[in-house]
Design a protein around this motif. Structure first.
Motif, PDB file in Angstrom:
ATOM      1  N   LEU A   1       0.818  -1.218   0.000  1.00  0.00           N
ATOM      2  CA  LEU A   1       0.000   0.000   0.000  1.00  0.00           C
ATOM      3  C   LEU A   1       0.852   1.268   0.000  1.00  0.00           C
ATOM      4  CD1 LEU A   1      -2.746  -1.103   2.543  1.00  0.00           C
ATOM      5  CD2 LEU A   1      -2.920  -1.039   0.052  1.00  0.00           C
ATOM      6  N   GLU A   2       2.161   1.093  -0.011  1.00  0.00           N
ATOM      7  CA  GLU A   2       3.105   2.215  -0.034  1.00  0.00           C
ATOM      8  C   GLU A   2       2.923   3.174   1.153  1.00  0.00           C
ATOM      9  OE1 GLU A   2       3.622   4.032  -3.895  1.00  0.00           O
ATOM     10  OE2 GLU A   2       3.063   2.153  -4.882  1.00  0.00           O
ATOM     11  N   VAL A   3       2.580   2.621   2.295  1.00  0.00           N
ATOM     12  CA  VAL A   3       2.465   3.411   3.520  1.00  0.00           C
ATOM     13  C   VAL A   3       3.825   3.387   4.207  1.00  0.00           C
ATOM     14  CG1 VAL A   3       1.365   3.595   5.777  1.00  0.00           C
ATOM     15  CG2 VAL A   3       0.030   2.832   3.790  1.00  0.00           C
ATOM     16  N   PRO A   4       4.415   4.563   4.438  1.00  0.00           N
ATOM     17  CA  PRO A   4       5.726   4.553   5.117  1.00  0.00           C
ATOM     18  C   PRO A   4       5.599   3.966   6.522  1.00  0.00           C
ATOM     19  CG  PRO A   4       5.134   6.779   4.363  1.00  0.00           C
ATOM     20  CD  PRO A   4       3.947   5.887   4.138  1.00  0.00           C
ATOM     21  N   CYS A   5       6.591   3.207   6.899  1.00  0.00           N
ATOM     22  CA  CYS A   5       6.600   2.670   8.254  1.00  0.00           C
ATOM     23  C   CYS A   5       8.031   2.700   8.778  1.00  0.00           C
ATOM     24  CB  CYS A   5       6.015   1.265   8.306  1.00  0.00           C
ATOM     25  SG  CYS A   5       6.960   0.053   7.394  1.00  0.00           S
ATOM     26  N   PHE A   6       8.135   2.731  10.091  1.00  0.00           N
ATOM     27  CA  PHE A   6       9.430   2.828  10.738  1.00  0.00           C
ATOM     28  C   PHE A   6       9.451   1.871  11.913  1.00  0.00           C
ATOM     29  CE2 PHE A   6       8.455   6.776   8.720  1.00  0.00           C
ATOM     30  CZ  PHE A   6       9.627   7.095   8.057  1.00  0.00           C
ATOM     31  N   TYR A   7      10.591   1.249  12.108  1.00  0.00           N
ATOM     32  CA  TYR A   7      10.790   0.367  13.251  1.00  0.00           C
ATOM     33  C   TYR A   7      11.687   1.084  14.243  1.00  0.00           C
ATOM     34  CZ  TYR A   7      12.890  -3.145  16.188  1.00  0.00           C
ATOM     35  OH  TYR A   7      13.337  -3.829  17.284  1.00  0.00           O
ATOM     36  N   PHE A   8      11.277   1.063  15.506  1.00  0.00           N
ATOM     37  CA  PHE A   8      12.081   1.664  16.558  1.00  0.00           C
ATOM     38  C   PHE A   8      12.447   0.586  17.568  1.00  0.00           C
ATOM     39  CE2 PHE A   8       9.292   5.036  15.012  1.00  0.00           C
ATOM     40  CZ  PHE A   8      10.229   6.001  14.680  1.00  0.00           C
ATOM     41  N   PRO A   9      13.728   0.374  17.811  1.00  0.00           N
ATOM     42  CA  PRO A   9      14.112  -0.609  18.828  1.00  0.00           C
ATOM     43  C   PRO A   9      13.661  -0.141  20.216  1.00  0.00           C
ATOM     44  CG  PRO A   9      16.037   0.602  18.074  1.00  0.00           C
ATOM     45  CD  PRO A   9      14.886   1.042  17.214  1.00  0.00           C
ATOM     46  N   LYS A  10      13.565  -1.090  21.112  1.00  0.00           N
ATOM     47  CA  LYS A  10      13.100  -0.790  22.473  1.00  0.00           C
ATOM     48  C   LYS A  10      13.897   0.347  23.109  1.00  0.00           C
ATOM     49  CE  LYS A  10      11.857  -3.040  26.770  1.00  0.00           C
ATOM     50  NZ  LYS A  10      11.777  -4.293  27.523  1.00  0.00           N
ATOM     51  N   SER A  11      15.188   0.419  22.820  1.00  0.00           N
ATOM     52  CA  SER A  11      16.028   1.467  23.412  1.00  0.00           C
ATOM     53  C   SER A  11      15.568   2.868  23.020  1.00  0.00           C
ATOM     54  CB  SER A  11      17.498   1.259  23.025  1.00  0.00           C
ATOM     55  OG  SER A  11      17.642   1.292  21.606  1.00  0.00           O
ATOM     56  N   ASP A  12      14.968   3.015  21.831  1.00  0.00           N
ATOM     57  CA  ASP A  12      14.473   4.330  21.405  1.00  0.00           C
ATOM     58  C   ASP A  12      13.280   4.805  22.234  1.00  0.00           C
ATOM     59  OD1 ASP A  12      16.411   4.454  19.463  1.00  0.00           O
ATOM     60  OD2 ASP A  12      15.041   4.241  17.759  1.00  0.00           O
ATOM     61  N   TRP A  13      12.602   3.878  22.892  1.00  0.00           N
ATOM     62  CA  TRP A  13      11.439   4.240  23.694  1.00  0.00           C
ATOM     63  C   TRP A  13      11.822   4.733  25.084  1.00  0.00           C
ATOM     64  CZ3 TRP A  13       6.921   5.174  21.661  1.00  0.00           C
ATOM     65  CH2 TRP A  13       6.646   4.639  20.408  1.00  0.00           C
ATOM     66  N   GLU A  14      13.088   4.650  25.442  1.00  0.00           N
ATOM     67  CA  GLU A  14      13.505   5.101  26.776  1.00  0.00           C
ATOM     68  C   GLU A  14      13.334   6.594  26.940  1.00  0.00           C
ATOM     69  OE1 GLU A  14      17.356   3.452  27.611  1.00  0.00           O
ATOM     70  OE2 GLU A  14      16.644   1.420  27.208  1.00  0.00           O
ATOM     71  N   ASN A  15      13.812   7.388  25.973  1.00  0.00           N
ATOM     72  CA  ASN A  15      13.608   8.836  26.099  1.00  0.00           C
ATOM     73  C   ASN A  15      12.739   9.406  24.986  1.00  0.00           C
ATOM     74  OD1 ASN A  15      15.209   9.371  23.805  1.00  0.00           O
ATOM     75  ND2 ASN A  15      17.057   9.612  25.029  1.00  0.00           N
ATOM     76  N   GLY A  16      12.590   8.689  23.878  1.00  0.00           N
ATOM     77  CA  GLY A  16      11.662   9.082  22.824  1.00  0.00           C
ATOM     78  C   GLY A  16      12.162  10.108  21.825  1.00  0.00           C
TER      79      GLY A  16
END
Length: 142
Positions: A1-16
């Motif tokens: 569907l050509e929808v951009p998506c991004f993966y964030f590792p768990k470490s990125d959720w520590e401070n955001g």
């Protein structure tokens, strides 16, 4: 569907910071969470006041909070002998499942219900209600 998506590792959720940077880079102005179990960092929450919503499979404030998700919620509802359950759509804040409630929809808990039976009924409410509430919220912003 050509929808951009991004993966964030768990470490990125520590401070955001990295996540907020991507959200801003793509001009994201409204965030919808569903089945999201991680705590959203304050940095992101404060960037989206009343612009980030979540759905919970119970009638909050009952059966909410850290660790209360999925079958755990339905098992607790049945164990408590509740006669009704439902869904809660709410704004997110710094505390699990404590944001301002936008809407709640109820369903019965039948005496013979198993957690799977109740989950099926709850999922039907979620699938029907969440898109309608999202659309209404987005229309009210426009």
């Amino acid at each position: 569907l050509e929808v951009p998506c991004f993966y964030f590792p768990k470490s990125d959720w520590e401070n955001g910071e990295a996540i907020l940077s991507v959200l801003r880079e793509h001009d994201i102005d409204f965030v919808v969470l569903a089945g999201f179990l991680a705590r959203v960092p304050d940095l992101i929450l404060h960037a989206y006041p009343n612009k980030m919503i979540n759905i919970h499979p119970s009638l909050l404030p009952k059966f909410g909070g850290k660790g209360m998700y999925g079958d755990r919620v339905h098992e607790a509802v049945i164990a408590a002998g509740e006669e009704e359950s439902g869904i809660t759509i709410h704004y997110t804040n710094e505390h699990y499942d404590e944001g301002t409630i936008i809407c709640q929809v109820k369903c019965p808990v039948l005496p013979e219900d198993t957690p799977d039976d109740l989950a099926h009924r709850i999922h039907a409410l979620e699938y029907d209600t969440y898109p309608k509430v999202i659309e209404k919220l987005l229309e009210s912003e426009g």
